[in-house]
Motif scaffolding. Structure first.
Motif, mmCIF file in Angstrom:
data_model
loop_
_atom_site.group_PDB
_atom_site.id
_atom_site.type_symbol
_atom_site.label_atom_id
_atom_site.label_comp_id
_atom_site.label_asym_id
_atom_site.label_seq_id
_atom_site.Cartn_x
_atom_site.Cartn_y
_atom_site.Cartn_z
ATOM 1 N N ILE A 287 7.943 8.596 -9.065
ATOM 2 C CA ILE A 287 8.011 7.172 -9.941
ATOM 3 C C ILE A 287 9.537 7.140 -10.428
ATOM 4 N N GLY A 288 9.718 6.191 -10.627
ATOM 5 C CA GLY A 288 11.328 5.957 -11.265
ATOM 6 C C GLY A 288 11.243 4.642 -11.986
ATOM 7 N N SER A 289 12.501 4.242 -12.681
ATOM 8 C CA SER A 289 12.542 3.226 -13.381
ATOM 9 C C SER A 289 14.078 3.061 -13.719
ATOM 10 N N ILE A 290 14.285 1.775 -13.822
ATOM 11 C CA ILE A 290 15.574 1.206 -14.211
ATOM 12 C C ILE A 290 15.714 0.328 -15.153
ATOM 13 N N ASN B 167 0.915 -1.319 -0.020
ATOM 14 C CA ASN B 167 -0.169 -0.060 0.039
ATOM 15 C C ASN B 167 0.868 1.248 -0.045
ATOM 16 N N TYR B 168 2.095 1.169 0.316
ATOM 17 C CA TYR B 168 3.160 2.286 0.021
ATOM 18 C C TYR B 168 3.677 2.222 -1.298
ATOM 19 N N MET B 169 4.087 1.194 -2.015
ATOM 20 C CA MET B 169 4.840 0.994 -3.195
ATOM 21 C C MET B 169 4.190 0.181 -4.174
ATOM 22 N N THR B 170 4.227 0.502 -5.491
ATOM 23 C CA THR B 170 3.968 -0.656 -6.395
ATOM 24 C C THR B 170 5.118 -0.629 -7.216
ATOM 25 N N MET B 171 5.490 -1.997 -7.617
ATOM 26 C CA MET B 171 6.871 -2.170 -7.969
ATOM 27 C C MET B 171 6.716 -3.559 -8.908
ATOM 28 N N ASN C 31 10.844 10.656 -11.509
ATOM 29 C CA ASN C 31 10.012 11.583 -11.525
ATOM 30 C C ASN C 31 9.587 12.151 -10.224
ATOM 31 N N TYR C 32 9.989 13.596 -10.022
ATOM 32 C CA TYR C 32 9.808 14.070 -8.671
ATOM 33 C C TYR C 32 8.248 14.823 -9.003
ATOM 34 N N SER D 26 12.617 -2.250 -14.536
ATOM 35 C CA SER D 26 11.780 -2.295 -13.257
ATOM 36 C C SER D 26 11.400 -0.990 -13.035
ATOM 37 N N ARG D 27 10.023 -0.726 -12.812
ATOM 38 C CA ARG D 27 9.243 0.697 -12.369
ATOM 39 C C ARG D 27 8.913 0.540 -10.985
ATOM 40 N N PHE D 28 9.121 1.315 -10.215
ATOM 41 C CA PHE D 28 8.347 1.771 -8.963
ATOM 42 C C PHE D 28 7.591 2.856 -8.892
ATOM 43 N N SER D 29 6.606 3.017 -8.082
ATOM 44 C CA SER D 29 5.958 4.279 -7.873
ATOM 45 C C SER D 29 5.506 4.216 -6.298
#
Length: 186
Positions: free
Chosen positions: A124-127, A28-32, A85-86, A51-54
């Motif tokens: 949001i970010g991705s690698i 519930n804090y992060m989707t990855m 993404n800030y 990989s992507r996280f939000s």
């Protein structure tokens, strides 16, 4: 090549096996998620790992965080990139820096959770990593791991002397993490 089910965290081809999401950062804090895509290059097994996280909720601590991709089977890293993404600032990669690589095994980046005086929080970010090896047959795994810096407290501790008791409390760096993984045949 398999793609993660973002909601369930289970490979679509592997329903009924162990979940492919682990770590102290709750869903519930992060989707990855993590995916593997085949790329064409004659004479090679070549793949893009992504990989992507939000952050679905802003975390309490905003220090330096990091994300890494690790794989097996001695695939060579061709290149990698990181995007962040800030809130209200947008997408960029200039705030991320390469924090480690291991030939044939993995790559990782570190980055600030917040920027500026306001501050602007990372949302949001991705690698991405492109890997390859000479044509062969087999099965491989990839793990994407996000590490979130926190602060932990130790104590209280008590010591005693002739003048009375003294109390100590320690502050130390700590971390939470979230990881997702999958496997693929080549």
């Amino acid at each position: 090549v398999k793609q993660e089910d973002m909601e369930e965290g289970i490979n679509q081809d592997d329903k009924g096996k162990l979940p492919s999401v682990r770590g102290a950062i709750k869903s519930n804090y992060m989707t990855m998620f993590v995916t593997v895509s085949r790329l064409y290059e004659a004479g090679y097994d070549k793949f893009e790992l992504y990989s992507r996280f939000s952050w679905d909720k802003d975390p309490a601590f905003t220090r330096t965080d990091g994300i890494a991709l690790a794989w097996n089977k001695d695939f060579t890293l061709i290149n990698s990139s990181m995007y962040l993404n800030y809130e209200t600032i947008g997408i960029g990669s200039s705030n991320a820096y390469l924090s480690g690589t291991a030939p044939g095994a993995g790559v990782g980046y570190a980055f600030p959770m917040a920027l500026g005086y306001k501050p602007f929080f990372l949302k949001i970010g991705s690698i991405r990593a492109t890997i390859r090896k000479h044509d062969s047959k087999g099965s491989a795994n990839v793990v994407a791991k996000y590490v979130h810096s926190t602060i932990s407290f130790s104590g209280p501790t008590f010591s005693f002397s002739g003048t009375g008791p003294s109390i100590g409390v320690g502050i130390a760096g700590s971390h939470d993490h979230r990881e997702v993984y999958t496997n693929w045949d080549y």
